[in-house]
Design a protein around this motif. Sequence first.
Motif, PDB file in Angstrom:
ATOM      1  N   PRO A 167       0.797  -1.240   0.000  1.00  0.00           N
ATOM      2  CA  PRO A 167       0.000   0.000   0.000  1.00  0.00           C
ATOM      3  C   PRO A 167       0.830   1.292   0.000  1.00  0.00           C
ATOM      4  O   PRO A 167       0.394   2.298  -0.538  1.00  0.00           O
ATOM      5  N   GLY A 168       2.031   1.250   0.580  1.00  0.00           N
ATOM      6  CA  GLY A 168       2.820   2.474   0.691  1.00  0.00           C
ATOM      7  C   GLY A 168       3.872   2.645  -0.384  1.00  0.00           C
ATOM      8  O   GLY A 168       4.762   3.488  -0.246  1.00  0.00           O
ATOM      9  N   PHE A 169       3.781   1.869  -1.479  1.00  0.00           N
ATOM     10  CA  PHE A 169       4.834   1.951  -2.492  1.00  0.00           C
ATOM     11  C   PHE A 169       4.882   3.368  -3.078  1.00  0.00           C
ATOM     12  O   PHE A 169       3.859   3.892  -3.511  1.00  0.00           O
ATOM     13  N   PRO A 170       6.084   4.014  -3.102  1.00  0.00           N
ATOM     14  CA  PRO A 170       6.149   5.453  -3.418  1.00  0.00           C
ATOM     15  C   PRO A 170       5.744   5.846  -4.842  1.00  0.00           C
ATOM     16  O   PRO A 170       5.126   6.878  -5.037  1.00  0.00           O
ATOM     17  N   ARG A 171       6.112   5.052  -5.830  1.00  0.00           N
ATOM     18  CA  ARG A 171       5.803   5.434  -7.224  1.00  0.00           C
ATOM     19  C   ARG A 171       4.333   5.180  -7.456  1.00  0.00           C
ATOM     20  O   ARG A 171       3.869   4.046  -7.325  1.00  0.00           O
ATOM     21  N   ASN A 172       3.584   6.218  -7.827  1.00  0.00           N
ATOM     22  CA  ASN A 172       2.135   6.062  -7.877  1.00  0.00           C
ATOM     23  C   ASN A 172       1.513   7.063  -8.849  1.00  0.00           C
ATOM     24  O   ASN A 172       1.742   8.256  -8.728  1.00  0.00           O
ATOM     25  N   MET A 173       0.724   6.566  -9.793  1.00  0.00           N
ATOM     26  CA  MET A 173       0.067   7.460 -10.760  1.00  0.00           C
ATOM     27  C   MET A 173      -1.460   7.292 -10.727  1.00  0.00           C
ATOM     28  O   MET A 173      -2.157   7.789 -11.611  1.00  0.00           O
ATOM     29  N   THR A 174      -1.963   6.580  -9.725  1.00  0.00           N
ATOM     30  CA  THR A 174      -3.402   6.294  -9.632  1.00  0.00           C
ATOM     31  C   THR A 174      -4.219   7.575  -9.751  1.00  0.00           C
ATOM     32  O   THR A 174      -5.194   7.660 -10.504  1.00  0.00           O
ATOM     33  N   LEU A 175      -3.797   8.563  -8.987  1.00  0.00           N
ATOM     34  CA  LEU A 175      -4.494   9.840  -8.921  1.00  0.00           C
ATOM     35  C   LEU A 175      -4.692  10.464 -10.302  1.00  0.00           C
ATOM     36  O   LEU A 175      -5.780  10.941 -10.642  1.00  0.00           O
ATOM     37  N   TYR A 176      -3.629  10.429 -11.124  1.00  0.00           N
ATOM     38  CA  TYR A 176      -3.704  11.075 -12.446  1.00  0.00           C
ATOM     39  C   TYR A 176      -4.650  10.313 -13.379  1.00  0.00           C
ATOM     40  O   TYR A 176      -5.340  10.929 -14.195  1.00  0.00           O
ATOM     41  N   ALA A 177      -4.670   8.992 -13.238  1.00  0.00           N
ATOM     42  CA  ALA A 177      -5.595   8.199 -14.055  1.00  0.00           C
ATOM     43  C   ALA A 177      -7.044   8.532 -13.672  1.00  0.00           C
ATOM     44  O   ALA A 177      -7.906   8.676 -14.550  1.00  0.00           O
ATOM     45  N   TYR A 178      -7.308   8.685 -12.355  1.00  0.00           N
ATOM     46  CA  TYR A 178      -8.661   9.087 -11.927  1.00  0.00           C
ATOM     47  C   TYR A 178      -9.039  10.456 -12.500  1.00  0.00           C
ATOM     48  O   TYR A 178     -10.162  10.663 -12.953  1.00  0.00           O
ATOM     49  N   VAL A 179      -8.093  11.398 -12.481  1.00  0.00           N
ATOM     50  CA  VAL A 179      -8.379  12.747 -12.997  1.00  0.00           C
ATOM     51  C   VAL A 179      -8.719  12.687 -14.485  1.00  0.00           C
ATOM     52  O   VAL A 179      -9.688  13.312 -14.937  1.00  0.00           O
ATOM     53  N   GLN A 180      -7.939  11.913 -15.263  1.00  0.00           N
ATOM     54  CA  GLN A 180      -8.209  11.823 -16.709  1.00  0.00           C
ATOM     55  C   GLN A 180      -9.589  11.212 -16.968  1.00  0.00           C
ATOM     56  O   GLN A 180     -10.223  11.521 -17.974  1.00  0.00           O
ATOM     57  N   GLU A 181     -10.038  10.373 -16.049  1.00  0.00           N
ATOM     58  CA  GLU A 181     -11.361   9.740 -16.172  1.00  0.00           C
ATOM     59  C   GLU A 181     -12.465  10.601 -15.543  1.00  0.00           C
ATOM     60  O   GLU A 181     -13.609  10.169 -15.481  1.00  0.00           O
ATOM     61  N   SER A 182     -12.079  11.803 -15.032  1.00  0.00           N
ATOM     62  CA  SER A 182     -13.007  12.714 -14.321  1.00  0.00           C
ATOM     63  C   SER A 182     -13.646  12.076 -13.091  1.00  0.00           C
ATOM     64  O   SER A 182     -14.751  12.447 -12.689  1.00  0.00           O
TER      65      SER A 182
END
Length: 321
Positions: A189-204
């Motif tokens: 859960p704490g792995f530092p490299r993370n782009m989840t947030l940006y994928a959610y934003v692109q999907e609105s």
Amino acid sequence: PLSPAGYQAYDLYLRGRYFWNKRSPHGFEQAVKYFEEAIAKAPDYAPPYAGLADSYALMSAYDIAPPSVLIPKARAAAQQALKLDENLAEAHVPLAVIAQDYDWDWKTSEEQYQRAIQLDSNYATAHHWYAEHLALRGRFDEAFAEMNRALQLDPLSLIVQTDHGVILYFARQYDRALEQFRAVHEMEPGFPRNMTLYAYVQESQFDRAFSEIERLERIDAKGYWILGAKAYTYGRSGRRSEARRALEKLNSLNHDGQLDPLIFVAPYIAIGDTDEAFALLDKSIAMHSPGLTAVKVDPIYDPLRSDPRFSRLLLRLGLTE
């Protein structure tokens, strides 16, 4: 066969790689310590120099210190590794990433990746980083083939799994990217490299994006990039006054001008301040910000693509093919 000192150096080298794979500031610090200890034990043993080069190159990419400080160290360590063993695949890979992230010399970078793979076709990191290289240039079919090879060779690697998700994100396959990021999150859960947030934003999916920001803030309360991501998410969700407040806070933390200007670019794009975004991209070029290599494919930059300044930016980065 290795000498007793050689075996000790090999053991220290493996410990260094273990910490290097954590992709965290503490992990990199420990990795450098172990690689240096390995070099002290056996100065003629090449792999720890390659490990040191990889560490410095990634510390630059993870914004731990400026590229101008770390890249010369990375280059010197990689060159020393090659001097000791020119057929060491691990030594060609950091030279490839330096040519890519710092020199923007894509031809040399690709040659170095291919040389590493030719020397050791089972070296997962060579396939992994070459996959990223191909994705950054928009060559997604080749990128996925290389990434699949890296996953075959090292199926449990958190960073390989994560970067597979990143390439899916760059290829605008957001659902698959999110699935991949969730799989990593379940493993660590704490792995530092993370782009989840940006994928959610692109999907609105802004509610999910803000939940992800809260989770990241719990892990790393001082993360500047998280504040930048928050400003970006506010901007993209239409909450511009909150985006500007987050940007003001980020600017106040940058009183000594030490932060990578690239952290500020996405928020300014999100609030529609294109001129400021381009001014910051110019500053990023002057500083050789490693993250610039993603501008050709990262959806964040889509609002800028029709501007003539963007074509000139790609030209300066060698990304016009």
